[in-house]
Write an enzyme that holds these catalytic residues in place. Structure first.
Site, PDB file in Angstrom:
ATOM      1  N   ASN A  60     -10.529  -2.305  -6.757  1.00 40.47           N
ATOM      2  CA  ASN A  60      -9.661  -1.382  -7.509  1.00 40.47           C
ATOM      3  C   ASN A  60     -10.181  -1.101  -8.923  1.00 40.47           C
ATOM      4  O   ASN A  60      -9.747  -0.141  -9.575  1.00 40.47           O
ATOM      5  CB  ASN A  60      -8.220  -1.910  -7.598  1.00 40.47           C
ATOM      6  CG  ASN A  60      -7.473  -1.842  -6.285  1.00 40.47           C
ATOM      7  OD1 ASN A  60      -6.541  -2.606  -6.047  1.00 40.47           O
ATOM      8  ND2 ASN A  60      -7.868  -0.929  -5.403  1.00 40.47           N
ATOM      9  N   ASP A 107       0.824  -1.209   0.000  1.00 48.07           N
ATOM     10  CA  ASP A 107       0.000   0.000   0.000  1.00 48.07           C
ATOM     11  C   ASP A 107       0.863   1.265   0.000  1.00 48.07           C
ATOM     12  O   ASP A 107       1.944   1.280   0.592  1.00 48.07           O
ATOM     13  CB  ASP A 107      -0.874  -0.026   1.263  1.00 48.07           C
ATOM     14  CG  ASP A 107      -2.058   0.900   1.150  1.00 48.07           C
ATOM     15  OD1 ASP A 107      -2.397   1.298   0.014  1.00 48.07           O
ATOM     16  OD2 ASP A 107      -2.638   1.247   2.183  1.00 48.07           O
ATOM     17  N   GLY A 108       0.356   2.309  -0.643  1.00 50.06           N
ATOM     18  CA  GLY A 108       1.020   3.617  -0.552  1.00 50.06           C
ATOM     19  C   GLY A 108       1.698   4.079  -1.832  1.00 50.06           C
ATOM     20  O   GLY A 108       2.426   5.079  -1.811  1.00 50.06           O
ATOM     21  N   ASN A 109       1.469   3.378  -2.949  1.00 48.63           N
ATOM     22  CA  ASN A 109       2.130   3.793  -4.205  1.00 48.63           C
ATOM     23  C   ASN A 109       1.747   5.213  -4.616  1.00 48.63           C
ATOM     24  O   ASN A 109       2.589   6.010  -5.020  1.00 48.63           O
ATOM     25  CB  ASN A 109       1.738   2.857  -5.357  1.00 48.63           C
ATOM     26  CG  ASN A 109       2.296   1.454  -5.194  1.00 48.63           C
ATOM     27  OD1 ASN A 109       3.081   1.202  -4.293  1.00 48.63           O
ATOM     28  ND2 ASN A 109       1.877   0.548  -6.060  1.00 48.63           N
ATOM     29  N   ARG A 110       0.442   5.536  -4.492  1.00 49.14           N
ATOM     30  CA  ARG A 110      -0.002   6.869  -4.953  1.00 49.14           C
ATOM     31  C   ARG A 110       0.479   7.956  -4.006  1.00 49.14           C
ATOM     32  O   ARG A 110       0.924   9.016  -4.435  1.00 49.14           O
ATOM     33  CB  ARG A 110      -1.526   6.904  -5.069  1.00 49.14           C
ATOM     34  CG  ARG A 110      -2.034   5.990  -6.162  1.00 49.14           C
ATOM     35  CD  ARG A 110      -3.509   6.097  -6.356  1.00 49.14           C
ATOM     36  NE  ARG A 110      -4.252   5.647  -5.196  1.00 49.14           N
ATOM     37  CZ  ARG A 110      -5.574   5.540  -5.158  1.00 49.14           C
ATOM     38  NH1 ARG A 110      -6.284   5.836  -6.235  1.00 49.14           N
ATOM     39  NH2 ARG A 110      -6.191   5.119  -4.073  1.00 49.14           N
TER      40      ARG A 110
END
Ligand SMILES: CC(C)=CCC/C(C)=C/CC/C(C)=C/COP(=O)(O)OP(=O)(O)O
Length: 301
Positions: A116, A68-71
């Site tokens: 998603n 989690d946390g790519n964006r």
């Protein structure tokens, strides 16, 4: 008045012209480069040593990652969302290498939640392209899944993917099907409740008696559990579940597999920055727990 003699020029070693920036940069580089190269070698050596020592102790059989946390990573660096996902797929390859080095036989990653699909079509396309490209790279002949004899398994609703992607993934699964040292479960489009519902349906389809619906029968039919490797290597339950980016939810990822004694860790690092520094303390903590457990068992016998 007589003529005054001019004083002789004062001789000094100080160069008359100051060195330009280029010269200073060149000198600094000449001085620092060998130090940096030496530190790099020491770091590589220490990391290798550390991994070898850790690998001597008990190792988890199955680790799951909610990447989690790519964006947020992309936004915090002023980059495009797609760049965050690209860095995320690099991080996945880096993390898999560490797990391989430590002989952890089953790694499961949450690559794409069924939810998603609500993201923009451009982002969904980017994610699908990156997943296909990254997996093709590690599954090809000479790629590291083949080198280390790791099998790729795609878990989830494959029928929701575009036909060309379904075909590519099927080919990769087939190309690695004979690999025996471990399994990489790539979950997507995936939801744990969907996996459980399907397992209940499959159990009923094979034996329509309600008595056939036992926890053991249904758990054994979970798609991520049902392969022989999982059963041989510990029944498919997770030992460790890690979610990055400090979001403290499971988001429908391997709920049942996590509920059988897994250590669950929420780390602050965004997935693209995840690496050994985050993973090591988790593994060491897990080993400590295993040593303590062993001692308790010895005490009871
Ligand atoms: C299987 C494979 C090779 C995949 C490559 C790309 C990759 C790492 C995909 C993970 C997808 C994903 C939804 C990440 C979560 O970050 P987010 O987009 O939810 O970011 P946010 O939490 O900051 O919103």
């Amino acid at each position: 008045m007589g003529k005054r003699n001019k004083p002789p020029p004062i001789k000094t070693d100080v160069p008359t012209a100051a060195p330009d920036d280029g010269e200073v940069r060149g000198a600094t580089r000449a001085l620092l480069w060998p130090i940096s190269a030496l530190l790099h070698s020491i770091h590589t050596l220490l990391t290798t040593l550390l991994l070898s020592v850790i690998a001597l102790g008990p190792m988890p059989t199955h680790i799951g990652f909610v990447m989690d946390g790519n964006r947020r990573y992309a936004r915090s660096h002023g980059q495009r969302i797609a760049r965050g996902h690209e860095k995320g797929s690099e991080s996945l390859k880096r993390t898999l290498r560490i797990c391989l080095r430590l002989n952890i036989p089953i790694v499961s990653v949450y690559a794409f939640a069924i939810d998603n699909f609500r993201r923009s079509p451009e982002e969904v396309d980017t994610l699908m392209r990156l997943a296909t490209e990254s997996l093709a790279e590690i599954c090809r002949e000479g790629g590291f899944l083949q080198q280390h004899s790791i099998r790729l398994r795609c878990i989830g609703r494959m029928e929701l993917l575009k036909p060309d992607m379904q075909k590519a993934l099927q080919e990769m699964e087939a190309a690695t099907a004979g690999n025996k040292n471990g399994v990489l479960n790539v979950c997507g489009p995936y939801a744990s409740r969907d996996e459980i519902t399907t397992a209940v349906r499959d159990t009923l389809a094979s034996n329509p008696s309600p008595k056939a619906i036992t926890p053991e029968a249904v758990f054994g039919r979970l798609q991520s559990v049902s392969a022989a490797e999982d059963i041989a290597a510990g029944g498919g339950a997770l030992d460790i579940l890690i979610r990055t980016s400090d979001t403290k939810r499971l988001s429908d990822f391997m709920l049942w597999q996590a509920d059988r004694g897994a250590q669950v860790h929420f780390v602050k690092t965004y997935w693209p920055d995840f690496g050994l520094t985050d993973l090591l303390p988790i593994l060491l903590g897990w080993q400590q727990r295993e040593w303590l457990r062993g001692e308790r068992h010895e005490g009871w016998e």
